[in-house]
Design a protein around this motif. Structure first.
Motif, PDB file in Angstrom:
ATOM      1  N   HIS A 285       1.179  -1.388  -0.141  1.00 21.45           N
ATOM      2  CA  HIS A 285       0.082  -0.144  -0.203  1.00 21.45           C
ATOM      3  C   HIS A 285       1.098   1.106  -0.279  1.00 21.45           C
ATOM      4  O   HIS A 285       0.221   2.430   0.278  1.00 21.45           O
ATOM      5  N   HIS A 286       2.195   1.459  -0.440  1.00 23.78           N
ATOM      6  CA  HIS A 286       2.646   2.379  -0.644  1.00 23.78           C
ATOM      7  C   HIS A 286       2.759   3.702  -1.540  1.00 23.78           C
ATOM      8  O   HIS A 286       2.678   5.168  -0.333  1.00 23.78           O
ATOM      9  N   GLU A 287       1.483   3.136  -2.408  1.00 22.23           N
ATOM     10  CA  GLU A 287       1.308   4.196  -2.817  1.00 22.23           C
ATOM     11  C   GLU A 287       0.371   5.117  -2.582  1.00 22.23           C
ATOM     12  O   GLU A 287       0.100   6.153  -3.050  1.00 22.23           O
ATOM     13  N   GLU A 288       0.030   4.633  -1.723  1.00 22.63           N
ATOM     14  CA  GLU A 288      -1.071   5.192  -0.756  1.00 22.63           C
ATOM     15  C   GLU A 288      -1.471   5.442   0.315  1.00 22.63           C
ATOM     16  O   GLU A 288      -2.435   6.357   1.359  1.00 22.63           O
TER      17      GLU A 288
ATOM     18  N   TYR B 274      10.461   2.215   1.182  1.00 22.11           N
ATOM     19  CA  TYR B 274       8.805   2.723   0.031  1.00 22.11           C
ATOM     20  C   TYR B 274       9.026   3.950   0.207  1.00 22.11           C
ATOM     21  O   TYR B 274       7.703   4.016  -0.302  1.00 22.11           O
ATOM     22  N   ASP B 275       9.653   5.046   0.424  1.00 23.48           N
ATOM     23  CA  ASP B 275       9.146   7.032  -0.008  1.00 23.48           C
ATOM     24  C   ASP B 275       7.886   6.960   0.717  1.00 23.48           C
ATOM     25  O   ASP B 275       6.746   7.525   0.002  1.00 23.48           O
ATOM     26  N   VAL B 276       8.266   6.589   1.867  1.00 25.26           N
ATOM     27  CA  VAL B 276       6.421   6.674   3.282  1.00 25.26           C
ATOM     28  C   VAL B 276       7.788   7.837   4.006  1.00 25.26           C
ATOM     29  O   VAL B 276       8.620   7.277   4.582  1.00 25.26           O
TER      30      VAL B 276
END
Length: 302
Positions: free
Chosen positions: A54-57, A91-93
């Motif tokens: 879910h990293h994109e959201e 994950y770029d979060v």
């Protein structure tokens, strides 16, 4: 509130909350293995799976640094927080750390994340910045986040959020005076040194029949009470054992509070060694007195 997970605090507000993902906190004492490394790695695996899926959201991961406060005074196993930071970068979060309770010397470092060299994207602070005398809080952000809101006024990129008491002059004056005391009295180093005394004194609590676990980092500790050490079974909810322990402590001259079945110990950072020993002695006496009576009551025939 939407990223919290304590039903008793949040359930009534459910219609107002936005959706968020929850992952387990590494509670070593309640983990089947009792092994901090296994507990840490299992929780990190769950977090990574959630981020991978879910990293994109997901905008950010948020957690209290090193010691979970109102969630039960739970201490992170070594390496957990630094690995959370690693996964957020992978994950770029964003990583948001809550240091309202753990900041300003409470754990033996100015900020608890420094124990593992973690640098969050956003850091929330409060309470300790004024020594608790006046309410002030602040949110610190990385340059990258700051730049996202910085531009010519006509672009309207400003974060248009605030409240009536922002920048209260008296509160800021108290915060500045408090920070001067940190420097003058070498508060953080003194906390670090006296933390060993607290550790040594609290270790004697394991002699008590109903002390299941002791979790401590600096001047922040939790003593979890159980009805049975072998099974880790808690006392019946309606007996309010930990609450009654704090009432007994009050009789003996000390104020504290429970979080569930865990007694909170967060003494003033300026406490002397003699004062620390006196407070810990009161806690020990109160725990022994109340839990032994509760155990008799719990085992008596109906």
């Amino acid at each position: 509130m939407s990223v919290g997970a304590v039903d008793i605090f949040h359930k009534i507000y459910q219609p107002l909350l936005f959706d968020s993902f929850k992952v387990p906190y590494p509670n070593v004492y309640r983990h089947p293995s009792d092994n901090p490394d296994i507990c840490r790695d299992e929780c990190l695996a769950v977090l990574e799976k959630k981020l991978a899926d879910h990293h994109e959201e997901i905008a950010a991961v948020t957690v209290e640094s090193m010691m979970q406060g109102a969630g039960g005074m739970n201490l992170m196993p070594a390496g957990y927080l630094s690995n959370v930071e690693h996964l957020c970068k992978k994950y770029d979060v964003l990583l948001i750390l809550d240091e309202v309770a753990t900041g300003f010397g409470r754990t033996g470092e100015m900020f608890a994340c420094q124990h593992e060299g973690v640098v969050p994207d956003i850091l929330t602070i409060g309470k300790g910045i004024t020594g608790g005398y006046l309410p002030i809080a602040a949110t610190l952000a990385s340059e990258e986040i700051y730049e996202a809101f910085y531009d010519d006024y006509t672009k309207l990129k400003t974060l248009f959020h605030g409240h009536s008491y922002t920048g209260n002059q008296l509160g800021c004056a108290v915060a500045l005076a408090n920070l001067e005391l940190f420097d003058r009295d070498n508060i953080v180093q003194n906390v670090k040194q006296k933390s060993q005394l607290i550790h040594d004194e609290l270790s004697t609590f394991y002699e008590l029949k109903h002390v299941g676990d002791i979790r401590q980092l600096g001047f922040m500790a939790g003593i979890e009470l159980v009805a049975d050490k072998e099974t880790k079974q808690s006392f019946p909810f309606d007996q309010r054992v930990s609450y009654n322990v704090t009432l007994k402590m009050r009789e003996l001259g000390m104020l504290s509070r429970p979080v569930g079945e865990t007694i909170v110990f967060m003494p003033p950072l300026c406490s002397s060694k003699e004062e620390l020993r006196a407070m810990i002695a009161i806690m020990k006496q109160a725990i022994q007195s109340v839990t032994e009576g509760a155990a008799v009551h719990a085992n008596s025939p109906k």
